[in-house]
Enzyme design. Sequence first.
Site, PDB file in Angstrom:
ATOM      1  N   HIS A   1      -0.396   3.838   0.435  1.00 22.45           N
ATOM      2  CA  HIS A   1      -0.598   5.606   1.446  1.00 22.45           C
ATOM      3  C   HIS A   1      -1.033   4.800   2.401  1.00 22.45           C
ATOM      4  O   HIS A   1      -0.801   3.717   2.920  1.00 22.45           O
ATOM      5  CB  HIS A   1      -1.905   6.013   0.750  1.00 22.45           C
ATOM      6  CG  HIS A   1      -2.996   5.032   0.727  1.00 22.45           C
ATOM      7  ND1 HIS A   1      -3.212   4.443  -0.291  1.00 22.45           N
ATOM      8  CD2 HIS A   1      -4.154   4.582   1.871  1.00 22.45           C
ATOM      9  CE1 HIS A   1      -4.278   3.140  -0.546  1.00 22.45           C
ATOM     10  NE2 HIS A   1      -4.769   3.697   0.620  1.00 22.45           N
TER      11      HIS A   1
ATOM     12  N   LYS B   1       0.934  -1.254   0.198  1.00 20.60           N
ATOM     13  CA  LYS B   1      -0.338  -0.002  -0.315  1.00 20.60           C
ATOM     14  C   LYS B   1       0.924   1.220  -0.113  1.00 20.60           C
ATOM     15  O   LYS B   1       2.186   1.448   0.368  1.00 20.60           O
ATOM     16  CB  LYS B   1      -1.088  -0.055   0.681  1.00 20.60           C
ATOM     17  CG  LYS B   1      -1.801   1.165   1.432  1.00 20.60           C
ATOM     18  CD  LYS B   1      -2.787   0.989   2.680  1.00 20.60           C
ATOM     19  CE  LYS B   1      -3.384   1.826   2.759  1.00 20.60           C
ATOM     20  NZ  LYS B   1      -4.346   1.801   4.348  1.00 20.60           N
TER      21      LYS B   1
END
Length: 229
Positions: free
Chosen positions: A110, A108
């Site tokens: 963010h 991921k």
Amino acid sequence: MSNSPAQDTLAQDFVAFAVESRVLRFGEFKTKAGRLSPYFFNAGLFDDGAKLGRLAEFYARRLVASGLQFDMLFGPAYKGITLAAAVSIELARLGQNKPFAYNRKEAKDHGEGGTLVGAPVQGRVLIIDDVISAGTSVRESIEMIRAAGATPCGVTIALDRQEKATVTTATGPQEAAESAVQQVQGQYGLPVVAIATLADLMGFLDVQSDAALVSARPAVQAYRQRYGV
């Protein structure tokens, strides 16, 4: 780690529970290795709160009985995620509050980022999964745990099929002399703690009077003689 009589009872109770829950089924099933297996164990079918809670209880009781020392649980995606969460809840209920973490399949970019989610991966880390078939999930988990600076200390699974692994060679798939569990133990020096084994399943079938279970036994026995370790 050998089973004590009390642990054998735990294994028998677990096999009975898996059969009742239709998680352990008998018939003819093709395995990833291309074998026709007379039984199929699908931990994904522990799919409601009551069944998952009981499964976690079996894992926790087996781990406590094993005496294995660990600081936290690591659940490889995807089945290991719910297992790590559920078993950590049950261990806390038994007075052993352990953190847990798991990985996501895609990194991921963010929020907290990265592939690891949950508690910081540190100390002695116990990998939890449903079965070890090819050992790929365990291998990847070991790499992630070591990359985080922690130490993998063992693996716990629901069922040890106790059958020869398959290895890929230049001439195609070949039968190994060892099971996938034995390969993990030998290659990484990690103990593998199983709630139950194929031997426990045979012991369960030995004492059944239900016609369907009685009729399943010869095929399971023949499969064990052909592929067992």
